[in-house]
Write an enzyme that holds these catalytic residues in place. Sequence first.
Site, PDB file in Angstrom:
ATOM      1  CG  HIS B 318      17.096  11.999 -27.937  1.00  0.00           C
ATOM      2  ND1 HIS B 318      16.592  10.746 -28.114  1.00  0.00           N
ATOM      3  CD2 HIS B 318      16.259  12.626 -27.071  1.00  0.00           C
ATOM      4  CE1 HIS B 318      15.490  10.620 -27.383  1.00  0.00           C
ATOM      5  NE2 HIS B 318      15.273  11.741 -26.743  1.00  0.00           N
ATOM      6  NE  ARG B 338      14.896   5.577 -25.089  1.00  0.00           N
ATOM      7  CZ  ARG B 338      15.714   6.465 -24.544  1.00  0.00           C
ATOM      8  NH1 ARG B 338      16.507   6.130 -23.558  1.00  0.00           N
ATOM      9  NH2 ARG B 338      15.745   7.697 -25.013  1.00  0.00           N
TER      10      ARG B 338
END
Lengths: 234, 541
Positions: B318, B338
């Site tokens: 990740h 994000r």
Amino acid sequence: MAEQSRLIDIYIMGRHCQVPEGLTILTALEYSGYKMIRGCGCRAGFCGACATIYNFKNDPQLRYDLACQKTVEPDMYLVQVPFFPAVKALYDIEKTEATGEKVLALYPDLVKCFGCNTCTKTCPQELEVMWFMSDALRGDIREVADKSFDCLMCGLCAARCPQGLVPYNVAMLCRRLYGRYLAPVSKHLEDRIAEIEDGKFDAEIKKLKNSSEEKLRRMYAERDIEPALEQSWE
Amino acid sequence: MYPGYLEESIHLLEDTRVRRLLETMPRLAEEEKLALLKLYHPDYIESSMRRLQSGVNKGDSTPVELADLLEGNSRIDPDKIDPSRPDHNVDVLVIGCGGAGASSALIAQEEGARVLITTKLRLGDANTVGAQAGTQAADRPNDSPTIHYLDTLGGGRFDNVPELVEVLVKDAPSVIKWLEQLGVNWDKDADASMHELSGGGTSRRRLHSARDYTGLEEMRVLRDELRNKNIDYLEFAPAIELILDDRGQIAGAILMNLETEELVIVRARAVIMTTGGIGRLHIQGFPTTNHYGATADGLVLAYRAGAEMVFIDTMQYHPTGASYPLPILGQLVTEKVRTLGAQLANISGEQFVMPLEPRDVVASAIIRECRERQLGINTPTGESGVWLDSPMIDMIRGEGTIAKELPAMVRQFRRHNIDITREPILVYPTLHYQNGGIKINTSGATNVPGLFAAGECTGGVHGRNRLIGNSTLDLFVFGRRAGRAAAQYAREVKRGSPTLEHIRRWRRELQQAGLTRERPLSPRILPDYVRRTRGYTGQAI
């Protein structure tokens, strides 16, 4: 790294241990030789397995936290509460009405709450537990769902309630009733399910399945991408 | 609060923020992505892999940490255990109880099977609860399962198994509805439509969320339903071996009670393997977002029973694990940060990658920024990382958005005196997910009769790189399918007599290959984090 840090004194179930500062309670337990079986789950503050009670050598006031999130402090006395025998009502979600009466019928002890606020002071997620319990008593299921949303179900509120109430299970019931019966229905979801059942996308997907990798790569590179923002923020 | 020496970099980040708000990094072309992956993605470090020397996948490459366990020695002596005298006798045994296990158990029971769940920790202690960002389903009018299909394939580098992707995207909307009918609280907008966001590699807003506690919300509802339905379960009782019968079919499993160290023998007509991930093997020494029990046990058991594995040479790192402060090193900073608009920036406050590229691409770009370009930020404990500029979110979407959409993240950093509404987050890739695993078909069936599997322990649907929000979806789509198929199989199967002959055969194979001494006991069950002092005499479980 940890070896270079300053060592601090902590007491695990009364046993004196010296551990480097900066460890979490969980890693301090492991540093002190304990192989975790119970009392350890996601190790990231989401599962509620590592509920811990602690106070300090010269301060008897009890405090509550998650072992994987709380860093150790000098003179901490600690013990984990890996399990608590809390009552959970059994019900059929399909046959349970989303009403205050039903919540009260499943958890009749709700009326015994005398507002001591111990549950709120106990919650490691800092939720307003007593307030959502009074919302539950008034039958305001939506408020309970909202206020209790970040509950990890660690069980500390139930362990500390002097009246034997189970706030985290009451909240679970209310959130499920809210999601099942009170949340507004999203029509676009229903429509899409019907379209899929009618086979509307079968031909398109079959075509993709039969396409060469080269063609798929081209389609992928050329696909239009919806802006991430719902609307322009400027 | 960050150490003082980082202030200069934080000031640079703040100075460039207004300009960056208007700046869009271009998406990389396919060739650029591949070149980046080959140079910087951990999967491409050949010395971290080796070829398997025994079993169905002999010759296939996989990380050494997994290879050792797949070729490990059994924890049991088949000559001392009589598999024909079970402690439990059921139709369907579900091994593992995260999202996939819970949904398969519920459906198998609904189909009339007598079900037993066994799990290593407690019900629901699984990677599912740590899933924050959401679950994908193409249900908005401008979206379609077809677009979801193409996004998933592109994310998986076009290696995904098409049949699995097809059922994934077509089952998705009904999975969302199933969960809502069970009482999951989805985020919704004022007009009653689902509140959906984009993620890395999705071309539409398709992520259904429950704040940033999506997996927790899904799991606690399913766990509550398991209890309401009175499904039998054993906790702290991981499976340590499968039992076959003389016809080569699944006949049950041997469990170990972790607290009493007793063995428990379960006779079952069908077994559903839902044991999840691998993060606690710390491939290549990476920290992980995974839960305590994520040690690939299901892969080991299934492999020894003859099940085929696919894509076991690819892990997902990740892009945004916490790299500061130390107590939360490697823990997940959800992609939703994000998704909501936060950019990635280096020590000079400059962007270096479009933040919503697929995960393998973003992770590789961060590794390049820190290792090759030396533009990362070094922490006091020797880690490096880049800035995830979270304060941008409130500037873009309005004051209070972070608090409302990311309560778990705010809470986690507040504990360490970092206010992510005002200060950025320092991140570096962390081991998150195994893209591959046990090979299944669209019913969750493996090549071993009676052995089904679902969720992270399986492979194929995500190809070489899973997209955000496709993992929780995978759990429920294939969990339900495996539950249904296993119940039906259990009704029809003609049983043979149980045997542990495959364990004896496995032992001989290891001996012949000269591997017995070199290989550890497996499955691993739990990682070993205990510091041992000079006086330690015990034996690790």
